[in-house]
Design an enzyme around this catalytic site. Structure first.
Site, PDB file in Angstrom:
ATOM      1  N   PHE A  83      40.788  33.819   0.326  1.00 24.98           N
ATOM      2  CA  PHE A  83      40.465  32.531  -0.266  1.00 24.98           C
ATOM      3  C   PHE A  83      39.883  32.740  -1.672  1.00 24.98           C
ATOM      4  O   PHE A  83      39.655  33.875  -2.100  1.00 24.98           O
ATOM      5  CB  PHE A  83      39.491  31.762   0.623  1.00 24.98           C
ATOM      6  CG  PHE A  83      40.141  31.215   1.874  1.00 24.98           C
ATOM      7  CD1 PHE A  83      40.694  29.948   1.891  1.00 24.98           C
ATOM      8  CD2 PHE A  83      40.209  31.984   3.030  1.00 24.98           C
ATOM      9  CE1 PHE A  83      41.303  29.443   3.037  1.00 24.98           C
ATOM     10  CE2 PHE A  83      40.811  31.494   4.180  1.00 24.98           C
ATOM     11  CZ  PHE A  83      41.365  30.225   4.185  1.00 24.98           C
ATOM     12  N   HIS A  84      39.649  31.643  -2.387  1.00 23.32           N
ATOM     13  CA  HIS A  84      39.204  31.730  -3.772  1.00 23.32           C
ATOM     14  C   HIS A  84      37.851  32.433  -3.876  1.00 23.32           C
ATOM     15  O   HIS A  84      37.012  32.385  -2.993  1.00 23.32           O
ATOM     16  CB  HIS A  84      39.114  30.332  -4.386  1.00 23.32           C
ATOM     17  CG  HIS A  84      38.310  29.361  -3.571  1.00 23.32           C
ATOM     18  ND1 HIS A  84      38.789  28.768  -2.422  1.00 23.32           N
ATOM     19  CD2 HIS A  84      37.055  28.896  -3.729  1.00 23.32           C
ATOM     20  CE1 HIS A  84      37.876  27.971  -1.923  1.00 23.32           C
ATOM     21  NE2 HIS A  84      36.805  28.031  -2.691  1.00 23.32           N
ATOM     22  N   GLY A  85      37.661  33.106  -5.013  1.00 22.98           N
ATOM     23  CA  GLY A  85      36.388  33.767  -5.291  1.00 22.98           C
ATOM     24  C   GLY A  85      36.188  35.101  -4.608  1.00 22.98           C
ATOM     25  O   GLY A  85      35.120  35.700  -4.734  1.00 22.98           O
ATOM     26  N   GLY A 104      34.581  33.240  -1.670  1.00 26.74           N
ATOM     27  CA  GLY A 104      33.395  33.795  -2.311  1.00 26.74           C
ATOM     28  C   GLY A 104      32.913  35.121  -1.763  1.00 26.74           C
ATOM     29  O   GLY A 104      31.913  35.654  -2.251  1.00 26.74           O
TER      30      GLY A 104
END
Length: 214
Positions: A107-109, A135
């Site tokens: 996922f993002h981050g 994250g």
């Protein structure tokens, strides 16, 4: 003849993977035109080919072009498996000596980063069917076992066994012994409340802060 699949075969796999794993994916056209995580993987494959065929400067330049276009930074020296899906994607960083298995979901981050500036293996090795939440930071030459889950915002600096869950800062590992089950797309994506939701810090766990270098 080489047994390695060609770029078109891999690209079609990536599109099918995005369609299967993201309920917001309405059509192949939307994926091809707008999914930056898919684009980043395609750019990586070109940059990696250049890197491994003696054109390291061009591979690095291509990866930087991809970074500007997608917001995702994948070093061309990294080794990525098949059907990697980067959901949303903005801010994902994968370092030079990282190794990522097949059917992994990021996922993002997410950062797969290093903790030393010394040459050699300094980035994580991630097994097959691993899910890493938004994250999360996986730092150093650690091994994340197949079917493991890394919770959102976790900071992982130690090995995670197969099938275990790591949550918190620093990450605390919870093992889940169970019979080996057949892999399904649904089981790979389902993070569950304790896996992907924001997780707390653990102030009573002694640890040294980890520096990280790409």
């Amino acid at each position: 003849m080489s047994d390695r699949p060609n770029f078109l075969t891999l690209a079609l796999e990536d599109i099918r993977t995005a369609r299967r794993r993201d309920p917001a994916a309405r059509s192949w056209l939307v994926i091809v035109a707008s999914y930056q995580g898919v684009h980043a993987v395609w750019h990586y494959r070109i940059a990696h080919w250049l890197w491994t065929h003696g054109f390291k400067t061009y591979g690095r330049l291509w990866s930087q072009y991809a970074r500007r276009r997608t917001g995702i930074e994948i070093h061309p020296g990294a080794t990525l498996g098949r059907r990697l899906f980067i959901d949303h994607g903005m801010g994902v960083v994968i370092g030079e000596t990282a190794i990522v298995g097949n059917d992994v979901l990021l996922f993002h981050g997410v950062t797969l980063g290093g903790t030393t500036m010394s040459p050699g293996k300094r980035h994580p090795t991630v097994g097959d069917r691993v899910v890493i939440g938004a994250g999360a930071k996986v730092l150093g030459s650690v091994h994340i076992g197949s079917d493991a889950r890394i919770g959102a915002n976790a900071v992982v600096v130690k090995d995670v066994p197969d099938g275990a869950t790591a949550i918190g800062i620093p990450a605390v590992v919870r093992e889940h012994p169970k019979p080996k089950e057949a892999y399904t797309a649904a089981s790979a994506v389902d993070m569950g409340d304790s896996h992907h939701h924001p997780v707390p810090d653990y102030p009573n766990v002694p640890h040294e802060p980890a520096m990280y270098y790409i």
